[in-house]
Design an enzyme around this catalytic site. Structure first.
Site, PDB file in Angstrom:
ATOM      1  N   ASN A  68       0.843  -1.205   0.000  1.00 17.35           N
ATOM      2  CA  ASN A  68       0.000   0.000   0.000  1.00 17.35           C
ATOM      3  C   ASN A  68       0.875   1.251   0.000  1.00 17.35           C
ATOM      4  O   ASN A  68       1.952   1.287   0.601  1.00 17.35           O
ATOM      5  CB  ASN A  68      -1.002   0.001   1.161  1.00 17.35           C
ATOM      6  N   ILE A  69       0.392   2.259  -0.721  1.00 17.31           N
ATOM      7  CA  ILE A  69       1.131   3.514  -0.881  1.00 17.31           C
ATOM      8  C   ILE A  69       0.183   4.646  -0.506  1.00 17.31           C
ATOM      9  O   ILE A  69      -0.778   4.926  -1.233  1.00 17.31           O
ATOM     10  CB  ILE A  69       1.638   3.683  -2.329  1.00 17.31           C
ATOM     11  N   GLU A  70       0.451   5.260   0.648  1.00 19.27           N
ATOM     12  CA  GLU A  70      -0.422   6.327   1.131  1.00 19.27           C
ATOM     13  C   GLU A  70       0.085   7.694   0.666  1.00 19.27           C
ATOM     14  O   GLU A  70       1.193   7.824   0.139  1.00 19.27           O
ATOM     15  CB  GLU A  70      -0.521   6.250   2.660  1.00 19.27           C
ATOM     16  N   CYS A  79      -4.204   0.791  -2.487  1.00 17.34           N
ATOM     17  CA  CYS A  79      -4.073  -0.476  -1.762  1.00 17.34           C
ATOM     18  C   CYS A  79      -2.975  -1.354  -2.366  1.00 17.34           C
ATOM     19  O   CYS A  79      -2.693  -1.291  -3.570  1.00 17.34           O
ATOM     20  CB  CYS A  79      -5.371  -1.262  -1.811  1.00 17.34           C
ATOM     21  N   GLU A  81      -3.096  -4.518  -2.965  1.00 16.49           N
ATOM     22  CA  GLU A  81      -3.593  -5.465  -3.975  1.00 16.49           C
ATOM     23  C   GLU A  81      -3.623  -4.835  -5.353  1.00 16.49           C
ATOM     24  O   GLU A  81      -3.238  -5.446  -6.350  1.00 16.49           O
ATOM     25  CB  GLU A  81      -5.012  -5.926  -3.606  1.00 16.49           C
ATOM     26  N   CYS A 110     -10.331  -4.957   0.163  1.00 16.05           N
ATOM     27  CA  CYS A 110     -11.457  -4.024   0.131  1.00 16.05           C
ATOM     28  C   CYS A 110     -12.283  -4.247  -1.145  1.00 16.05           C
ATOM     29  O   CYS A 110     -11.857  -4.929  -2.088  1.00 16.05           O
ATOM     30  CB  CYS A 110     -10.960  -2.587   0.212  1.00 16.05           C
ATOM     31  N   CYS A 113     -10.664  -3.301  -4.538  1.00 11.07           N
ATOM     32  CA  CYS A 113      -9.655  -4.257  -5.013  1.00 11.07           C
ATOM     33  C   CYS A 113     -10.322  -5.527  -5.535  1.00 11.07           C
ATOM     34  O   CYS A 113      -9.841  -6.134  -6.497  1.00 11.07           O
ATOM     35  CB  CYS A 113      -8.669  -4.578  -3.895  1.00 11.07           C
TER      36      CYS A 113
HETATM   37  N1  THU Z   1      -5.375  -1.218   2.456  1.00 13.64           N
HETATM   38  C1  THU Z   1      -4.850  -2.081   1.545  1.00 13.64           C
HETATM   39  O1  THU Z   1      -3.691  -1.962   1.158  1.00 13.64           O
HETATM   40  N2  THU Z   1      -5.642  -3.092   1.081  1.00 13.64           N
HETATM   41  C2  THU Z   1      -6.943  -3.279   1.432  1.00 13.64           C
HETATM   42  O2  THU Z   1      -7.599  -4.170   0.901  1.00 13.64           O
HETATM   43  C3  THU Z   1      -7.564  -2.407   2.429  1.00 13.64           C
HETATM   44  C4  THU Z   1      -6.729  -1.317   2.946  1.00 13.64           C
HETATM   45  C5  THU Z   1      -4.536  -0.121   2.934  1.00 13.64           C
HETATM   46  C6  THU Z   1      -4.965   1.218   2.466  1.00 13.64           C
HETATM   47  C7  THU Z   1      -4.409   2.111   3.556  1.00 13.64           C
HETATM   48  O3  THU Z   1      -3.066   2.423   3.239  1.00 13.64           O
HETATM   49  C8  THU Z   1      -4.422   1.251   4.790  1.00 13.64           C
HETATM   50  O4  THU Z   1      -4.591  -0.087   4.346  1.00 13.64           O
HETATM   51  C9  THU Z   1      -5.532   1.594   5.764  1.00 13.64           C
HETATM   52  O5  THU Z   1      -6.757   1.648   5.146  1.00 13.64           O
END
Ligand code: THU
Length: 166
Positions: A68-70, A79, A81, A110, A113
């Site tokens: 995941n890259i915020e 996300c 995935e 989620c 995804c």
């Molecule tokens: N996140 C994912 O990488 N995959 C998911 O299926 C749900 C959430 C990440 C997004 C965000 O960076 C962190 O989890 C919190 O929501």
């Protein structure tokens, strides 16, 4: 990648394909989770502090990783995935045979995804979740996303006269 060798026992099959008929054996699953676990280390998640790693196996046996890259503009977060899926597609892949996800605690993908996976995977596609590198659950895309939106619902060309327009 090396060219697959012809299989001496099963003509017409490569040795890698012959030894991995389903690409979903326990060993295959363990490898995919291991790759998701490793990918998790690359997570950029300073805001949620929830690191996620993902790995997808494509039909030619390759594995693509994502984390995941915020973003400081939170809504731009991507996300793990989807990063893994998009890396596979950007490399020319179009069929995904399995998805593994690593997080602590473990998390199912989620909805966004799931829908993106449905573009490139069959409903039978295994989705495996792990707490770190320990598998704690598995399901299929079809169970996680029944009635996915599919290309077949898109009729016409999108113009005002198209049947999909009111
Ligand atoms: N996140 C994912 O990488 N995959 C998911 O299926 C749900 C959430 C990440 C997004 C965000 O960076 C962190 O989890 C919190 O929501």
């Amino acid at each position: 990648m090396f060219a697959p060798l012809p299989d001496p026992i099963m003509p017409g099959m490569t040795s890698s394909a012959a030894s991995r008929p389903t690409q979903d054996s326990p060993a295959d699953r363990s490898l995919l989770i291991a790759r998701a676990f490793v990918a998790r280390r690359q997570s950029h998640s300073p805001y949620s502090r929830f690191a996620v790693g993902a790995a997808v196996r494509t039909e030619d046996g390759q594995i693509f990783q994502g984390s995941n890259i915020e973003n400081a503009s939170y809504g731009l977060t991507m996300c793990a995935e989807r990063v893994a899926i998009f890396r596979a597609v950007a490399a020319g892949q179009r069929r995904i045979l399995a998805l593994a996800i690593s997080a602590v605690p473990a998390a199912w993908p989620c909805g966004a995804c799931r829908q993106v996976l449905a573009e490139f995977a069959d409903p039978s596609c295994p989705v495996i979740v792990a707490e770190g590198d320990s598998i704690v659950g598995s399901s299929t895309l079809g169970d996680l996303l029944p009635h996915a939106f599919e290309a077949q619902f898109l009729v016409g060309d999108g113009s005002e006269e198209s049947p999909s327009r009111p």
